[in-house]
Write a protein that holds these residues in place. Structure first.
Motif, short mmCIF file in Angstrom:
data_model
loop_
_atom_site.label_atom_id
_atom_site.label_comp_id
_atom_site.label_asym_id
_atom_site.label_seq_id
_atom_site.Cartn_x
_atom_site.Cartn_y
_atom_site.Cartn_z
N SER A 13 0.85 -1.18 0.00
CA SER A 13 0.00 0.00 0.00
C SER A 13 0.89 1.23 0.00
CB SER A 13 -0.90 0.00 1.23
OG SER A 13 -0.13 0.05 2.41
N GLY A 14 0.33 2.29 -0.43
CA GLY A 14 1.12 3.52 -0.51
C GLY A 14 0.67 4.53 0.51
N TRP A 15 -0.02 5.51 0.06
CA TRP A 15 -0.43 6.63 0.87
C TRP A 15 -1.58 6.22 1.79
CZ3 TRP A 15 1.92 11.17 1.15
CH2 TRP A 15 1.25 12.24 1.73
N VAL A 18 -1.49 3.88 8.87
CA VAL A 18 -0.89 2.57 9.08
C VAL A 18 -1.96 1.50 9.29
CG1 VAL A 18 -0.56 2.77 11.59
CG2 VAL A 18 0.99 1.37 10.24
N GLU A 19 -3.12 1.86 9.80
CA GLU A 19 -4.20 0.88 10.01
C GLU A 19 -4.71 0.31 8.69
OE1 GLU A 19 -3.70 3.26 13.50
OE2 GLU A 19 -4.23 3.93 11.49
N ILE A 40 0.00 -4.42 7.72
CA ILE A 40 1.13 -3.97 8.53
C ILE A 40 0.71 -3.92 10.00
CG2 ILE A 40 2.76 -2.08 8.92
CD1 ILE A 40 3.07 -3.70 6.22
N LYS A 41 -0.49 -3.44 10.25
CA LYS A 41 -1.06 -3.42 11.60
C LYS A 41 -2.46 -4.00 11.50
CE LYS A 41 -2.13 -0.34 15.41
NZ LYS A 41 -2.18 1.06 15.85
N ALA A 42 -2.65 -5.19 12.03
CA ALA A 42 -3.96 -5.85 11.93
C ALA A 42 -5.00 -5.13 12.78
CB ALA A 42 -3.85 -7.30 12.36
N ASN A 46 -9.07 -4.81 8.94
CA ASN A 46 -7.91 -5.08 8.08
C ASN A 46 -7.19 -6.33 8.60
OD1 ASN A 46 -6.07 -4.68 6.04
ND2 ASN A 46 -4.95 -3.06 7.09
N VAL A 47 -7.72 -7.49 8.26
CA VAL A 47 -7.19 -8.76 8.77
C VAL A 47 -6.39 -9.48 7.69
CG1 VAL A 47 -9.04 -9.04 10.45
CG2 VAL A 47 -9.30 -9.99 8.16
#
Length: 74
Positions: A13-15, A18-19, A40-42, A46-47
């Motif tokens: 992912s880009g922009w 972090v979630e 990046i951070k579950a 966003n699993v």
């Protein structure tokens, strides 16, 4: 000429926050297609998930050979 045995596409992912950030990987071979999604951070929304499809049928073999022919010319 090098023989292509599998093709792996990696994306990040880009922009954004972090979630919502992730890394994903799609791998294709003559026998299977796999996909992996790793946040990046579950979070609850966003699993991490993954799937795999495999076969010994000719359709995937033909599709992979056509894709490998294009990739090997790059």
């Amino acid at each position: 000429m090098t023989e292509v045995s599998k093709i792996t596409l990696i994306g990040h992912s880009g922009w954004g926050p972090v979630e919502e950030a992730y890394e994903e990987r799609l791998t294709v071979s003559a026998a299977e297609v796999t996909y992996r999604y790793h946040p990046i951070k579950a979070t609850a929304e966003n699993v991490a998930h993954r799937w795999r499809y495999w076969t010994d049928g000719p359709a995937l073999v033909n599709a992979f050979e056509n894709l490998a022919a294009v990739v090997s010319t790059w």
